[in-house]
Design a protein around this motif. Structure first.
Motif, PDB file in Angstrom:
ATOM      1  N   LEU A  32       4.487  19.123  13.314  1.00  0.00           N
ATOM      2  CA  LEU A  32       5.052  19.107  11.966  1.00  0.00           C
ATOM      3  C   LEU A  32       6.436  18.475  12.009  1.00  0.00           C
ATOM      4  O   LEU A  32       6.795  17.666  11.156  1.00  0.00           O
ATOM      5  CB  LEU A  32       5.112  20.527  11.407  1.00  0.00           C
TER       6      LEU A  32
ATOM      7  N   LEU B 169       6.209  14.799  12.340  1.00  0.00           N
ATOM      8  CA  LEU B 169       5.844  14.180  11.067  1.00  0.00           C
ATOM      9  C   LEU B 169       7.069  14.060  10.159  1.00  0.00           C
ATOM     10  O   LEU B 169       7.287  13.033   9.516  1.00  0.00           O
ATOM     11  CB  LEU B 169       4.749  15.020  10.393  1.00  0.00           C
TER      12      LEU B 169
ATOM     13  N   ALA C  30       4.405  14.286  -0.322  1.00  0.00           N
ATOM     14  CA  ALA C  30       5.045  13.366   0.637  1.00  0.00           C
ATOM     15  C   ALA C  30       5.040  11.944   0.071  1.00  0.00           C
ATOM     16  O   ALA C  30       6.049  11.226   0.159  1.00  0.00           O
ATOM     17  CB  ALA C  30       4.325  13.400   1.984  1.00  0.00           C
TER      18      ALA C  30
ATOM     19  N   ILE D 219       0.854  10.159   9.095  1.00  0.00           N
ATOM     20  CA  ILE D 219       0.054  11.346   9.430  1.00  0.00           C
ATOM     21  C   ILE D 219      -0.940  10.994  10.533  1.00  0.00           C
ATOM     22  O   ILE D 219      -1.119  11.738  11.502  1.00  0.00           O
ATOM     23  CB  ILE D 219      -0.673  11.899   8.184  1.00  0.00           C
TER      24      ILE D 219
ATOM     25  N   LEU E  79       0.358  19.732   4.579  1.00  0.00           N
ATOM     26  CA  LEU E  79       0.788  19.101   5.835  1.00  0.00           C
ATOM     27  C   LEU E  79       0.612  20.074   7.000  1.00  0.00           C
ATOM     28  O   LEU E  79       0.244  19.683   8.097  1.00  0.00           O
ATOM     29  CB  LEU E  79       2.259  18.656   5.739  1.00  0.00           C
ATOM     30  N   THR E  80       0.862  21.346   6.746  1.00  0.00           N
ATOM     31  CA  THR E  80       0.742  22.347   7.827  1.00  0.00           C
ATOM     32  C   THR E  80      -0.705  22.501   8.296  1.00  0.00           C
ATOM     33  O   THR E  80      -0.932  22.940   9.424  1.00  0.00           O
ATOM     34  CB  THR E  80       1.275  23.720   7.385  1.00  0.00           C
TER      35      THR E  80
ATOM     36  N   THR F 150       2.454  19.157   0.471  1.00  0.00           N
ATOM     37  CA  THR F 150       1.169  18.460   0.494  1.00  0.00           C
ATOM     38  C   THR F 150       1.361  16.972   0.766  1.00  0.00           C
ATOM     39  O   THR F 150       2.463  16.436   0.656  1.00  0.00           O
ATOM     40  CB  THR F 150       0.438  18.599  -0.850  1.00  0.00           C
ATOM     41  N   VAL F 151       0.248  16.322   1.038  1.00  0.00           N
ATOM     42  CA  VAL F 151       0.249  14.874   1.286  1.00  0.00           C
ATOM     43  C   VAL F 151       0.757  14.147   0.034  1.00  0.00           C
ATOM     44  O   VAL F 151       1.587  13.243   0.114  1.00  0.00           O
ATOM     45  CB  VAL F 151      -1.170  14.395   1.659  1.00  0.00           C
TER      46      VAL F 151
END
Lengths: 85, 191
Positions: free
Chosen positions: A42, A45, A71, A15, A32-33, A67-68
């Motif tokens: 995006l 990533l 991920a 990230i 993430l967005t 979400t992080v």
């Protein structure tokens, strides 16, 4: 990029690499967005997460990540089931 | 279809850009529906695709924003529409290969031999516009789409996008300068 020893570091560093955001400013519940500036970032990533593994993970599964933390959990699952590059 | 663009905004953060886009979308839809913006209700599908409603009539809308540029598009509901705005930028070879196939790269080089940033961002923008029209975003891989440019002038391209995954063909149209790209994609759900 040299992979760190754990999935969380890998995701947070990915990230940071794509967005420039400091690692310690990234929160597990961040979308993430909301971390990227646009769809191109995006996509970058997604490619960072995808390209780290010997076998490409399913793109359809990758794009479900929101979400992080999701991920990190996704990468944890892949680390367990296949070797990394 | 009705498109509105605003480049008179400066230094808005992402949420503010989005709010500005929603305002423009209401204005575009109101103009199409010949009513007031206050009569337009926006709503989103489960995949995040925006639509608008005026009384009992539904309209397709699309909102696009990037730094200092916001645009919105409205159309009758039988058309699915997608809009994207970009500033020309560089792509690494790795990212380029991830969203453009070799025949596409070759054709784009032939059409725009001198402006790498413009041709690559134009291609991304067209694919992004289609993915928004289809309500897919990046949930579908851009490599599943093939761009076919039918006509090119100094400031505009028109053509088609073939969605190999959905077996669908959509129109694409993009206006560009060396500093800005606005791409639209649409297909008719009745055909």
């Amino acid at each position: 990029m040299t992979l760190p020893n754990n999935p969380k570091d890998f995701v947070y560093n990915s990230i940071h690499k794509v967005t420039g955001k400091p690692v310690d400013s990234i929160q597990p519940n961040d979308l993430l967005t909301s971390l990227v500036t646009d769809s191109i970032q995006l996509f970058e990533l997604i490619l960072e997460l995808e390209n780290a593994f010997a076998i490409e993970p399913d793109y359809d599964e990758l794009v479900k990540i929101q979400t992080v933390q999701q991920a990190v959990e996704f990468v944890e699952k892949i680390y367990v089931t296949q070797p990394t590059q | 279809m009705y498109i509105l663009k605003s480049s008179t905004i400066n230094n808005l953060d992402k949420p503010q850009q989005h709010t500005a886009g929603q305002g423009l979308a209401k204005l575009a839809c109101a103009t199409l529906a010949q009513t007031k913006p206050s009569e337009v209700q926006l709503f989103y599908t489960t995949t995040g695709q925006p639509h608008a409603k005026v009384k009992d009539r539904t309209y397709s809308i699309s909102i696009a924003h990037t730094k200092n540029l916001v645009a919105a598009l409205a159309a009758t509901y039988s058309k699915r529409i997608g809009l994207d705005v970009e500033y020309p930028r560089s792509f690494s070879n790795k990212i380029l290969a991830a969203f453009l196939n070799q025949p596409e790269i070759k054709i784009l080089r032939e059409l725009f031999p001198k402006n790498k940033k413009l041709r690559e961002t134009l291609a991304w923008s067209c694919k992004e516009a289609y993915l928004k029209a289809a309500g897919l975003g990046l949930r579908q891989h851009p490599l599943s789409l093939n761009i076919q440019i039918k006509n090119k002038t100094k400031s505009k391209i028109t053509g088609k996008i073939l969605d190999t995954k959905k077996g669908r063909e959509a129109f694409i149209q993009a206006k560009f300068t060396s500093k800005q790209i606005i791409a639209i994609s649409y297909y008719d759900t009745t055909k």
